[in-house]
Design an enzyme around this catalytic site. Structure first.
Site, mmCIF file in Angstrom:
data_model
loop_
_atom_site.group_PDB
_atom_site.id
_atom_site.type_symbol
_atom_site.label_atom_id
_atom_site.label_comp_id
_atom_site.label_asym_id
_atom_site.label_seq_id
_atom_site.Cartn_x
_atom_site.Cartn_y
_atom_site.Cartn_z
ATOM 1 N N TYR A 99 37.811 -42.281 49.632
ATOM 2 C CA TYR A 99 37.527 -42.195 48.187
ATOM 3 C C TYR A 99 38.362 -43.223 47.411
ATOM 4 O O TYR A 99 37.826 -43.990 46.610
ATOM 5 C CB TYR A 99 37.815 -40.783 47.665
ATOM 6 N N SER A 106 38.215 -45.038 38.947
ATOM 7 C CA SER A 106 39.117 -43.878 38.918
ATOM 8 C C SER A 106 40.549 -44.392 38.840
ATOM 9 O O SER A 106 40.827 -45.543 39.209
ATOM 10 C CB SER A 106 38.947 -43.073 40.214
HETATM 11 N N1 LIG Z 1 36.509 -35.628 37.615
HETATM 12 C C1 LIG Z 1 37.493 -36.404 37.961
HETATM 13 O O1 LIG Z 1 38.651 -35.963 38.083
HETATM 14 C C2 LIG Z 1 37.275 -37.880 38.162
HETATM 15 C C3 LIG Z 1 38.392 -38.728 38.105
HETATM 16 C C4 LIG Z 1 38.192 -40.079 38.296
HETATM 17 C C5 LIG Z 1 36.931 -40.578 38.518
HETATM 18 N N2 LIG Z 1 35.873 -39.728 38.578
HETATM 19 C C6 LIG Z 1 34.556 -40.301 38.831
HETATM 20 O O2 LIG Z 1 33.705 -39.962 37.771
HETATM 21 C C7 LIG Z 1 32.358 -40.026 38.218
HETATM 22 C C8 LIG Z 1 31.606 -38.808 37.723
HETATM 23 O O3 LIG Z 1 32.134 -37.657 38.328
HETATM 24 P P1 LIG Z 1 32.369 -36.284 37.552
HETATM 25 O O4 LIG Z 1 33.826 -36.060 37.485
HETATM 26 O O5 LIG Z 1 31.591 -36.239 36.307
HETATM 27 O O6 LIG Z 1 31.839 -35.262 38.668
HETATM 28 P P2 LIG Z 1 30.521 -34.375 38.757
HETATM 29 O O7 LIG Z 1 30.481 -33.399 37.626
HETATM 30 O O8 LIG Z 1 30.523 -33.843 40.144
HETATM 31 O O9 LIG Z 1 29.349 -35.418 38.557
HETATM 32 C C9 LIG Z 1 28.905 -36.271 39.594
HETATM 33 C C10 LIG Z 1 27.521 -36.745 39.276
HETATM 34 O O10 LIG Z 1 27.087 -37.616 40.325
HETATM 35 C C11 LIG Z 1 25.817 -37.172 40.806
HETATM 36 N N3 LIG Z 1 25.652 -37.443 42.221
HETATM 37 C C12 LIG Z 1 26.437 -37.006 43.235
HETATM 38 N N4 LIG Z 1 25.918 -37.400 44.416
HETATM 39 C C13 LIG Z 1 24.780 -38.096 44.127
HETATM 40 C C14 LIG Z 1 23.809 -38.751 44.917
HETATM 41 N N5 LIG Z 1 23.891 -38.775 46.259
HETATM 42 N N6 LIG Z 1 22.760 -39.353 44.289
HETATM 43 C C15 LIG Z 1 22.664 -39.330 42.944
HETATM 44 N N7 LIG Z 1 23.559 -38.742 42.146
HETATM 45 C C16 LIG Z 1 24.601 -38.127 42.728
HETATM 46 C C17 LIG Z 1 25.821 -35.656 40.555
HETATM 47 O O11 LIG Z 1 24.499 -35.172 40.421
HETATM 48 P P3 LIG Z 1 23.673 -34.398 41.555
HETATM 49 O O12 LIG Z 1 24.638 -33.504 42.270
HETATM 50 O O13 LIG Z 1 22.638 -33.685 40.754
HETATM 51 O O14 LIG Z 1 23.091 -35.463 42.425
HETATM 52 C C18 LIG Z 1 26.527 -35.591 39.205
HETATM 53 O O15 LIG Z 1 25.614 -35.815 38.165
HETATM 54 C C19 LIG Z 1 32.418 -40.171 39.744
HETATM 55 O O16 LIG Z 1 32.169 -41.509 40.101
HETATM 56 C C20 LIG Z 1 33.853 -39.780 40.064
HETATM 57 O O17 LIG Z 1 34.309 -40.408 41.245
HETATM 58 C C21 LIG Z 1 36.004 -38.393 38.402
#
Ligand SMILES: NC(=O)c1ccc[n+]([C@@H]2O[C@H](COP(=O)([O-])OP(=O)(O)OC[C@H]3O[C@@H](n4cnc5c(N)ncnc54)[C@H](OP(=O)(O)O)[C@@H]3O)[C@@H](O)[C@H]2O)c1
Length: 264
Positions: A154, A141
């Site tokens: 985080y 991130s």
């Molecule tokens: N969106 C942002 O602003 C942002 C910015 C920087 C970095 N990121 C990073 O990008 C990555 C993806 O996030 P996203 O933004 O796409 O958010 P998201 O839409 O909430 O996706 C998160 C994914 O992780 C899975 N997950 C969560 N807890 C889990 C667990 N205990 N076991 C297995 N799978 C799990 C969720 O699936 P289930 O709920 O079905 O388990 C979902 O598929 C993360 O690492 C996040 O920290 C996001």
């Protein structure tokens, strides 16, 4: 029929992970899709089978639990899948003060963002090294570049992902394995809803430079294939990341605290 190369994508049920899975299907990969919610992954697998003939394995696993990674590896081993690409994308954040957020949830962030990511990498990299071929994309991130008051665990977990990935990038280069850390800024996904469970944050109010999950996935994949150690999608995020080392710590902490705080 030729066995396809496989990519294992964690967090494939929504957001950036889902977009990466779609992109990798277009690139000809078979998929191992991992998350807790199986229904969205099953529907995605069906769609990709129809669109590209992609073979997919859906694994429902809680990677934050002690047996999560073992469940995934049991499926991979039982089906004798050679994983050419590992995408460690599953992760979550929580906004709020360290002393008030539930301890269990904060430790759960470390279990998923740090422990499971490291364990899956350790399980799959030796095979890549032996084949002298492979890719690892770790989703860190923009939060990885500085400490984050009011989202302290985080930010620290993502600093680990960045440091770990950059070290592996160098270590595995000579073995034909490419490793990148993808460092997106705020991206429109389900992330904000989960992160605001206890407290809101100005960060999620549509800040400057917000990208969509598809664009982030495409830039991450392109950076990985090109052999970049760190990929920061978007000009605003790149300029910010560049400025961070030149900014005094006290100022960085104030600015980050301001954005992480709720405006209500
Ligand atoms: N969106 C942002 O602003 C942002 C910015 C920087 C970095 N990121 C990073 O990008 C990555 C993806 O996030 P996203 O933004 O796409 O958010 P998201 O839409 O909430 O996706 C998160 C994914 O992780 C899975 N997950 C969560 N807890 C889990 C667990 N205990 N076991 C297995 N799978 C799990 C969720 O699936 P289930 O709920 O079905 O388990 C979902 O598929 C993360 O690492 C996040 O920290 C996001």
């Amino acid at each position: 029929m030729r066995t396809p190369k496989y990519a294992l994508v964690t967090g494939a049920s929504s957001g950036i992970g889902r977009e990466l899975a779609e992109l990798l299907a277009r690139e000809g990969y078979g998929l191992v899709l991992v998350a807790r919610r199986t229904e969205p992954m099953r529907l995605l697998a069906e769609k990709l089978q129809q669109a590209h003939g992609t073979p997919s394995v859906v694994v429902g696993a809680d990677l934050g639990s002690p047996e999560g990674v073992a469940t995934v590896m049991r499926e991979v081993t039982a089906r004798q899948l050679e994983i050419d690409m590992l995408v460690n994308n599953a992760g979550f954040g929580l906004a709020g003060s360290f002393s008030e957020l539930p301890a269990e949830s904060q430790l759960g962030m470390i279990d998923l963002n740090v422990r499971a990511l490291t364990a899956l990498t350790r399980a799959l990299v030796p095979g890549m090294v032996a084949r002298r071929r492979g890719y690892v994309l770790n989703v860190a991130s923009a939060a990885a570049f500085q400490p984050g008051p009011l989202m302290s665990v985080y930010y620290a977990s993502k600093a680990y992902v960045l440091s770990f990935s950059a070290a592996l990038h160098e270590e595995l280069r000579e073995h034909g394995v490419k490793v990148s850390a993808l460092c997106p800024g705020y991206t429109e996904t389900e992330f904000a809803a989960r992160a605001s469970e206890h407290q809101g944050s100005r960060l999620f109010n549509g800040p400057l430079g917000t990208l969509g999950a598809r664009e982030v996935a495409e830039l991450g994949y392109r950076g990985l294939v090109r052999g970049r150690a760190v990929v920061v999608p978007g000009l605003v995020n790149r300029v910010t990341a560049w400025l961070v080392p030149f900014t005094p710590l006290a100022l960085k902490l104030r600015i980050t605290r301001y954005f992480n705080a709720s405006d209500s």
